[in-house]
Design an enzyme around this catalytic site. Structure first.
Site, PDB file in Angstrom:
ATOM      1  CE1 TYR A   1      -2.576   3.307   2.356  1.00  0.00           C
ATOM      2  CE2 TYR A   1      -3.836   2.423   0.647  1.00  0.00           C
ATOM      3  CZ  TYR A   1      -3.558   3.533   1.514  1.00  0.00           C
ATOM      4  OH  TYR A   1      -4.288   4.720   1.752  1.00  0.00           O
TER       5      TYR A   1
ATOM      6  CG  ASP B   1       5.946   3.617   0.550  1.00  0.00           C
ATOM      7  OD1 ASP B   1       4.675   3.573   0.168  1.00  0.00           O
ATOM      8  OD2 ASP B   1       6.321   4.407   1.479  1.00  0.00           O
TER       9      ASP B   1
ATOM     10  CE  LYS C   1       2.223   5.057   8.124  1.00  0.00           C
ATOM     11  NZ  LYS C   1       1.055   4.972   8.343  1.00  0.00           N
TER      12      LYS C   1
HETATM   13  P1  KE4 Z   1      -0.715   8.222   4.396  1.00  0.00           P
HETATM   14  O1  KE4 Z   1      -1.171   9.132   3.086  1.00  0.00           O
HETATM   15  O2  KE4 Z   1      -1.610   7.694   5.041  1.00  0.00           O
HETATM   16  O3  KE4 Z   1      -0.384   9.619   5.416  1.00  0.00           O
HETATM   17  O4  KE4 Z   1       0.411   7.157   4.024  1.00  0.00           O
HETATM   18  C1  KE4 Z   1       0.102   6.411   2.922  1.00  0.00           C
HETATM   19  C2  KE4 Z   1       1.203   5.227   3.102  1.00  0.00           C
HETATM   20  C3  KE4 Z   1       2.392   5.232   2.265  1.00  0.00           C
HETATM   21  N1  KE4 Z   1       2.990   4.167   2.212  1.00  0.00           N
HETATM   22  C4  KE4 Z   1       3.003   3.175   3.253  1.00  0.00           C
HETATM   23  C5  KE4 Z   1       4.124   2.286   3.104  1.00  0.00           C
HETATM   24  C6  KE4 Z   1       1.910   3.452   4.208  1.00  0.00           C
HETATM   25  O5  KE4 Z   1       1.877   2.471   5.128  1.00  0.00           O
HETATM   26  C7  KE4 Z   1       0.956   4.391   4.011  1.00  0.00           C
HETATM   27  C8  KE4 Z   1      -0.200   4.504   5.156  1.00  0.00           C
HETATM   28  N2  KE4 Z   1      -0.428   3.670   6.120  1.00  0.00           N
HETATM   29  C9  KE4 Z   1      -1.574   3.112   6.619  1.00  0.00           C
HETATM   30  C10 KE4 Z   1      -1.403   2.044   7.608  1.00  0.00           C
HETATM   31  N3  KE4 Z   1      -1.313   0.928   7.060  1.00  0.00           N
HETATM   32  C11 KE4 Z   1      -2.253   4.610   7.098  1.00  0.00           C
HETATM   33  C12 KE4 Z   1      -3.409   4.085   8.146  1.00  0.00           C
HETATM   34  C13 KE4 Z   1      -4.531   4.572   7.410  1.00  0.00           C
HETATM   35  O6  KE4 Z   1      -4.688   4.494   6.172  1.00  0.00           O
HETATM   36  O7  KE4 Z   1      -5.621   5.202   8.257  1.00  0.00           O
END
Ligand code: KE4
Length: 421
Positions: free
Chosen positions: A145, A240, A268
């Protein structure tokens, strides 16, 4: 039995106002068959919900909380910064300081840019890679993801996988026609795509440790293989590291595994809990980005003084206390062992990242992860809540340990794991 009346009432109101009553799908507790807890406050390793119940928190806001919630030094710096204004829409010294800290920790990021979310960081990195190479296709891995940008909502992980929408509605086929899907840890699936599309592939993006199908570690040599094949075809290798950055160590997964990508995305932890993410990499790629180059990317609140303050404070603590990472790995190792001793789950752990899959087989790829018994996971989730332990409300997420988790917390969690029958 937990009393969660206030959360239930808030959820009813929220559900009339927001899709699923939440601002991000995984928070809805859908895959664990419950309505979400509404959190009132958090401190250290603890969350407190609106009904006054407290939990040992292993979600840590999905990764940012490596120091624990409301770390006094971080909060104090943010509080003071707020008095100087929240956002100027102009360059600040803090952006320079943060960029220097990041580059010191992740030297492959010769130039970088702050944005407001991991999604934005990935979207921008891919646009830069396409602009730099003049190519259109990208490779991602099933179950990984990378945020919710249209072109990446193909075979996506995290809540897209949990909610069964790895290929989202509303995304025209033309937006994902250039997104090629490979299988994580499967070299042949990558080789086949390069044999067919080689010189058309602008970028290959990978979570160096997959954490959005649950935690799945790269097989021995897999990351080096990706580095070699992308170099051979002139494809930009993007790590990523939104989750692994500053999580596996101060240098992230690329330092942990000794493989250097062309570009990196961070999120994060880098924002210390504030909306801040980063993309960056080789100077010749980043110099394609406006205003220097023709790859456009912008953002009203990008690099804002409050988020950069939280990021600087967090990275500074991590850089000054490398022992944190040793302690995190030890604590996570104790938890991993406790899960293994139940004989009911397959556990993957690296650093302070771990997942317990409700399946007997070792999980080393997407197909293995999705054999997990999600109903058993839901029952486990409810049991842990009743024991005062808050784990991810989805089998396909990671468990995060923070520096604020005491050995008492770990022991209480081990007891909760062992008492799940
Ligand atoms: P954000 O747009 O949510 O800040 O980041 C996206 C993203 C990009 N790359 C990786 C490897 C990620 O894990 C994420 C977002 N992680 C999720 C949890 N696995 C965020 C939690 C959510 O979607 O509420």
């Amino acid at each position: 039995m937990l009393q969660t009346e206030r959360s239930k009432r808030l959820y009813q109101k929220a559900a009339e106002l927001m899709p699923g009553g939440v601002n991000s799908p995984v928070r809805a507790f859908g895959s664990v068959g419950r309505t979400p807890l509404f959190i009132k406050s958090a401190e250290g390793s603890r969350l407190t919900d609106e009904d006054g119940n407290t939990y040992i928190d292993y979600v840590c806001s999905w990764g940012p909380g490596i120091l624990g919630h409301a770390h006094p030094e971080v909060v104090e710096k943010v509080r003071a910064a707020a008095l100087d204004g929240l956002t100027y829409g102009a360059p600040t010294e803090k952006e320079v300081v943060l960029a220097e800290l990041i580059r010191r920790c992740v030297p492959s990021m010769e130039k970088l840019r702050c944005v407001n979310s991991g999604t934005e960081a990935v979207m921008s990195a891919i646009r830069a890679a396409r602009g730099y190479t003049g190519r259109e296709k990208i490779i991602k891995f099933r179950g990984c993801y990378h945020g919710h940008a249209d072109g990446l909502l193909a075979a996506a992980g995290s809540a897209a996988l949990t909610g069964g929408v790895p290929d989202s509605a509303g995304v025209p086929a033309s937006y994902t026609e250039h997104t090629l899907i490979a299988a994580y840890n499967d070299r042949e699936s990558v080789e086949a795509l390069f044999e067919k599309y080689g010189e058309q592939i602008a970028a290959l993006i990978v979570e160096p440790v997959a954490a959005n199908m649950g935690v799945v570690l790269p097989k021995e040599g897999f990351l080096t293989f990706l580095r070699d094949i992308t170099k051979r075809y002139g494809t930009v290798l993007i790590f990523d590291e939104v989750i692994t950055g500053f999580r596996l160590g101060i240098g992230g997964a690329q330092a942990y595994y000794g493989v250097t990508p062309d570009m990196t995305t961070l999120g994060k932890i880098v924002g210390g809990g504030m909306p801040l993410a980063v993309y960056g990499g080789k100077k010749e790629i980043m110099d394609c980005v406006a205003p220097l180059g023709r790859v456009y990317q912008a953002g009203t609140l990008s690099g804002n003084p409050i988020a950069t303050t939280a990021g600087i404070a967090t990275l500074t603590i991590l850089m000054e206390h490398p022992e944190i990472y040793t302690e995190l790995e030890e604590k996570a190792g104790i938890l991993a062992q406790a899960y293994r001793e139940t004989g009911r789950v397959s556990v993957n752990q690296v650093g302070s990242l771990l997942s317990a899959f409700f399946t007997k087989e070792a999980v080393c790829d997407y197909d293995g992860a999705v054999t997990s018994d999600t109903a058993a996971y839901a029952a486990y989730f409810g049991h842990m809540l009743e024991c005062g332990v808050y784990v991810a409300p989805s089998q396909f997420e990671a468990m995060f340990v923070s520096a604020a988790h005491s050995m008492e917390d770990i022991e209480k969690t081990v007891e909760a794991v062992k008492s799940f029958t």
